[in-house]
Enzyme design. Structure first.
Site, PDB file in Angstrom:
ATOM      1  N   MET A  30      -0.154 -43.814  56.028  1.00 55.45           N
ATOM      2  CA  MET A  30      -1.161 -42.888  56.545  1.00 55.45           C
ATOM      3  C   MET A  30      -2.554 -43.357  56.140  1.00 55.45           C
ATOM      4  O   MET A  30      -3.535 -42.605  56.242  1.00 55.45           O
ATOM      5  CB  MET A  30      -0.901 -41.463  56.033  1.00 55.45           C
ATOM      6  CG  MET A  30       0.440 -40.918  56.536  1.00 55.45           C
ATOM      7  SD  MET A  30       0.517 -39.131  56.577  1.00 55.45           S
ATOM      8  CE  MET A  30       0.306 -38.746  54.850  1.00 55.45           C
ATOM      9  N   HIS A  37       0.742 -49.154  48.561  1.00 55.75           N
ATOM     10  CA  HIS A  37       0.894 -49.621  49.943  1.00 55.75           C
ATOM     11  C   HIS A  37       0.910 -51.156  49.983  1.00 55.75           C
ATOM     12  O   HIS A  37       1.708 -51.758  50.702  1.00 55.75           O
ATOM     13  CB  HIS A  37      -0.294 -49.165  50.799  1.00 55.75           C
ATOM     14  CG  HIS A  37      -0.454 -47.688  50.926  1.00 55.75           C
ATOM     15  ND1 HIS A  37      -1.610 -47.034  50.572  1.00 55.75           N
ATOM     16  CD2 HIS A  37       0.379 -46.727  51.390  1.00 55.75           C
ATOM     17  CE1 HIS A  37      -1.488 -45.738  50.822  1.00 55.75           C
ATOM     18  NE2 HIS A  37      -0.285 -45.517  51.305  1.00 55.75           N
ATOM     19  N   LYS A 149       8.495 -44.070  45.937  1.00 57.51           N
ATOM     20  CA  LYS A 149       7.663 -42.897  45.622  1.00 57.51           C
ATOM     21  C   LYS A 149       8.105 -41.691  46.447  1.00 57.51           C
ATOM     22  O   LYS A 149       8.158 -40.576  45.962  1.00 57.51           O
ATOM     23  CB  LYS A 149       6.206 -43.267  45.900  1.00 57.51           C
ATOM     24  CG  LYS A 149       5.250 -42.112  46.039  1.00 57.51           C
ATOM     25  CD  LYS A 149       4.623 -41.779  44.725  1.00 57.51           C
ATOM     26  CE  LYS A 149       3.769 -40.534  44.780  1.00 57.51           C
ATOM     27  NZ  LYS A 149       2.960 -40.409  45.983  1.00 57.51           N
TER      28      LYS A 149
HETATM   29  P1  AMP Z   1       1.674 -42.796  52.713  1.00 58.73           P
HETATM   30  O1  AMP Z   1       0.460 -43.483  53.245  1.00 58.73           O
HETATM   31  O2  AMP Z   1       1.414 -41.942  51.527  1.00 58.73           O
HETATM   32  O3  AMP Z   1       2.462 -42.120  53.803  1.00 58.73           O
HETATM   33  O4  AMP Z   1       2.619 -43.939  52.171  1.00 58.73           O
HETATM   34  C1  AMP Z   1       2.993 -45.022  52.982  1.00 58.73           C
HETATM   35  C2  AMP Z   1       4.108 -45.779  52.308  1.00 58.73           C
HETATM   36  O5  AMP Z   1       3.681 -46.239  51.031  1.00 58.73           O
HETATM   37  C3  AMP Z   1       5.357 -44.900  52.054  1.00 58.73           C
HETATM   38  O6  AMP Z   1       6.514 -45.681  52.298  1.00 58.73           O
HETATM   39  C4  AMP Z   1       5.215 -44.551  50.603  1.00 58.73           C
HETATM   40  O7  AMP Z   1       6.453 -44.292  49.976  1.00 58.73           O
HETATM   41  C5  AMP Z   1       4.588 -45.812  50.052  1.00 58.73           C
HETATM   42  N1  AMP Z   1       3.907 -45.513  48.796  1.00 58.73           N
HETATM   43  C6  AMP Z   1       2.982 -44.547  48.575  1.00 58.73           C
HETATM   44  N2  AMP Z   1       2.613 -44.531  47.271  1.00 58.73           N
HETATM   45  C7  AMP Z   1       3.340 -45.496  46.659  1.00 58.73           C
HETATM   46  C8  AMP Z   1       3.413 -45.982  45.321  1.00 58.73           C
HETATM   47  N3  AMP Z   1       2.689 -45.454  44.336  1.00 58.73           N
HETATM   48  N4  AMP Z   1       4.269 -47.000  45.068  1.00 58.73           N
HETATM   49  C9  AMP Z   1       5.024 -47.535  46.061  1.00 58.73           C
HETATM   50  N5  AMP Z   1       4.988 -47.142  47.343  1.00 58.73           N
HETATM   51  C10 AMP Z   1       4.159 -46.134  47.637  1.00 58.73           C
END
Ligand code: AMP
Length: 281
Positions: A30, A37, A149
């Site tokens: 997102m 990420h 996460k």
């Molecule tokens: P988001 O933008 O929050 O939807 O996250 C996008 C992707 O990044 C998802 O697959 C999350 O699980 C991963 N993600 C977010 N935060 C972390 C983190 N701290 N460590 C590893 N992966 C992450």
């Protein structure tokens, strides 16, 4: 690195890479990119020839009163970071591009989406599985990378992929944390300095639970009580849920054995943070 805004161009980009015999990885996000990420993208780059990172704040996965409007957005900042991780393209469609007027098709995984985040955020996973299905159809990746996460999200997407016989592999990447233990999240920027400090209780209490289990504790309720006690000792923390569950069906465990997921969601002010650990007992 290309920044692609339309589905047609994204399909053309992916199809021509695939026609040239290249493997394609997809990393859905997102946006408001952080090292968590980027670790997905670096791993994707090691596994596949071409990495596509998507940035889409998906309105469908936000409930009424959640932070869809406030969610941080900064494409030029994100583009520089994603380029440095070796991605070939960013797919950043508009809401109208993904859900044009008259849109009416949704993808839903049952049962496991009713637990944990699904129970406090009804409709959230329906939004996730719908948008991820669309991204999978547009890009047709060989592998898609997701972070541990969001442990429940990974389980839901694996279920969707196997139930719908999708031709791709879901790869899970470990949680990236700040040096002091806080799991990286785009939402961490909403934390006041006091809440940022208070939020350390999450990773600390999970580490303590892990230590207790490693020392032989097998009663889930004992571990749960200890976790809740540690978190409620932090006055700024308001628990949404804390659960000790099986990784297969996300049902609460009585006795700790096999693969165990300890997952929590806790509010600090208006900011809801999630964290978890997975253990093999
Ligand atoms: P988001 O933008 O929050 O939807 O996250 C996008 C992707 O990044 C998802 O697959 C999350 O699980 C991963 N993600 C977010 N935060 C972390 C983190 N701290 N460590 C590893 N992966 C992450």
């Amino acid at each position: 690195m290309e920044i692609i805004k339309t589905i047609k161009e994204m399909k053309n980009f992916a199809r021509s890479a695939q026609a040239a015999g290249k493997t394609v990885a997809l990393v859905p996000t997102m946006g408001y990119i952080h090292q968590g990420h980027l670790s997905l993208m670096v791993q994707a780059r090691q596994a596949c020839d071409v990495v596509v990172a998507s940035i889409f704040v998906n309105p469908l996965q936000f409930g009424a009163g959640e932070d869809y409007e406030e969610y941080p957005r900064d494409l030029s900042r994100d583009a520089a970071l994603i380029k440095s991780a070796g991605a070939a393209a960013i797919f950043a469609p508009s809401v109208a591009e993904m859900y044009p007027k008259g849109y009416q098709t949704f993808v839903e995984v049952e049962k496991i989406t009713g637990r944990l985040c699904g129970s406090s955020r009804p409709g959230h996973f329906r939004g996730v599985t719908t948008v991820v299905s669309k991204l999978f159809n547009i890009v047709r990746p060989d592998q898609a990378f997701f972070g541990q996460k969001d442990a429940q999200q990974v389980l839901v997407l694996k279920k969707m992929t196997s139930d719908l016989n999708l031709d791709l592999e879901i790869i899970t990447v470990p949680i990236v944390r700040e040096a002091d233990g806080l799991a990286l999240s785009s939402r961490n920027i909403f934390l006041s300095p006091e809440h940022r400090k208070a939020a350390l209780v999450l990773s600390r209490s999970l580490r303590e639970a892990e230590a207790v289990i490693k020392n032989g504790e097998r009663d889930a309720q004992t571990v749960l009580n200890q976790l809740k006690k540690a978190i409620t000792a932090e006055p700024a923390a308001r628990i949404d849920y804390v659960e000790v569950v099986s990784t297969t069906d996300l049902q609460p465990l009585e006795t700790l054995e096999g693969e165990v997921l300890i997952a929590l969601a806790v509010f600090f002010g208006k900011t809801r943070l999630i964290d978890n650990i997975m253990l093999t007992v």
